[in-house]
Design a protein around this motif. Structure first.
Motif, PDB file in Angstrom:
ATOM      1  N   GLU A   1       0.825  -1.211   0.000  1.00 13.74           N
ATOM      2  CA  GLU A   1       0.000   0.000   0.000  1.00 13.74           C
ATOM      3  C   GLU A   1       0.862   1.264   0.000  1.00 13.74           C
ATOM      4  O   GLU A   1       0.580   2.223  -0.725  1.00 13.74           O
ATOM      5  CB  GLU A   1      -0.921  -0.001   1.222  1.00 13.74           C
ATOM      6  CG  GLU A   1      -1.822   1.227   1.306  1.00 13.74           C
ATOM      7  CD  GLU A   1      -2.677   1.231   2.557  1.00 13.74           C
ATOM      8  OE1 GLU A   1      -3.426   2.202   2.750  1.00 13.74           O
ATOM      9  OE2 GLU A   1      -2.587   0.271   3.345  1.00 13.74           O
TER      10      GLU A   1
ATOM     11  N   GLU B   1       2.542   1.653  -3.426  1.00 11.72           N
ATOM     12  CA  GLU B   1       1.572   2.054  -4.440  1.00 11.72           C
ATOM     13  C   GLU B   1       1.172   3.520  -4.271  1.00 11.72           C
ATOM     14  O   GLU B   1       0.939   4.224  -5.261  1.00 11.72           O
ATOM     15  CB  GLU B   1       0.330   1.165  -4.364  1.00 11.72           C
ATOM     16  CG  GLU B   1      -0.781   1.536  -5.342  1.00 11.72           C
ATOM     17  CD  GLU B   1      -0.319   1.625  -6.793  1.00 11.72           C
ATOM     18  OE1 GLU B   1      -0.894   2.445  -7.534  1.00 11.72           O
ATOM     19  OE2 GLU B   1       0.614   0.890  -7.188  1.00 11.72           O
ATOM     20  N   ARG B   2       1.119   4.000  -3.033  1.00 20.15           N
ATOM     21  CA  ARG B   2       0.807   5.411  -2.801  1.00 20.15           C
ATOM     22  C   ARG B   2       1.869   6.300  -3.434  1.00 20.15           C
ATOM     23  O   ARG B   2       1.564   7.322  -4.051  1.00 20.15           O
ATOM     24  CB  ARG B   2       0.715   5.681  -1.297  1.00 20.15           C
ATOM     25  CG  ARG B   2       0.140   7.056  -0.935  1.00 20.15           C
ATOM     26  CD  ARG B   2       0.132   7.240   0.576  1.00 20.15           C
ATOM     27  NE  ARG B   2      -0.496   6.115   1.261  1.00 20.15           N
ATOM     28  CZ  ARG B   2       0.019   5.497   2.318  1.00 20.15           C
ATOM     29  NH1 ARG B   2       1.192   5.854   2.809  1.00 20.15           N
ATOM     30  NH2 ARG B   2      -0.634   4.505   2.883  1.00 20.15           N
TER      31      ARG B   2
END
Length: 211
Positions: free
Chosen positions: A129, A132-133
């Motif tokens: 996560e 991906e941010r």
């Protein structure tokens, strides 16, 4: 024993961060599977028992290293760039700060890029996560630059962003602190090359690209 619900940062526990850096260097050199707890303890001048004060095990250490690297991405790269309004300057800030981070924390950044599949089912989504941010911010900001330059239908934003990331990450493969090119010059050249790669192709360049 230290908890890894929130791994220490530079401000929390410098000794823990020293362990992350040393362990990341060994993992980068030997590979995760070939790295033992004894290797890490020896590198940081601790007994195995002393090492376990800071970490629960090798996988927990891997997660801690990646969390440390992801935190550096957020605080040293995303936050400074996010505060810049101009699209060109914002992307230039991201690229230059990322290049600096690759030079300053090469092993931790390589581990973050290459060893995600080694994480367990609890830790992997948390790292995925955060990565991906960062990738999403890069894609958006590359798109903003392309739009500000008038757009280029022959250049896909996702491809451009991935190519820029590969270019900057490559710094860890060739930069030598004792070499002829200084840290500042390496960052400057990588930033210039990255921004120039987004220039719209001329008609001649388009024809060559599809030939």
């Amino acid at each position: 024993m230290a908890s890894f619900a929130k791994p220490p940062t530079l401000n929390d526990d410098q000794r823990a961060v020293d362990i992350y850096r040393a362990a990341a260097k060994i993992i980068r050199t030997k590979g995760y599977d070939a790295t033992s707890m004894g290797d890490i303890a020896e590198a940081v001048d601790l007994t195995k028992g002393g090492l376990y004060y800071y970490i629960k095990g090798k996988e927990a250490l891997l997660f801690a290293i990646m969390s440390f690297a992801a935190g550096c991405l957020e605080s040293r790269v995303l936050q400074p760039a996010d505060g810049v309004d101009d699209p060109e300057e914002r992307l230039a800030t991201l690229i230059s700060k990322l290049a600096e981070l690759m030079i300053d924390e090469p092993s931790a950044m390589v581990v973050l890029a290459d060893e995600e599949e080694r994480l367990n089912v609890e830790h992997r989504p948390r790292i995925t996560e955060r990565k991906e941010r960062f990738a999403q911010s890069l894609r958006v900001w590359v798109g903003d630059v392309l739009e500000a330059r008038g757009g280029d239908s022959h250049l896909d934003t996702a491809v451009a962003a991935a190519s820029l990331l590969a270019l900057v990450e490559g710094v860890v493969r060739w930069f030598d602190p004792a070499g002829a090119i200084s840290r500042a010059e390496a960052v400057n050249q990588v930033t210039r090359m990255a921004l120039q790669s987004l220039e719209p192709l001329t008609d001649r360049g388009r024809r060559a690209a599809v030939a």
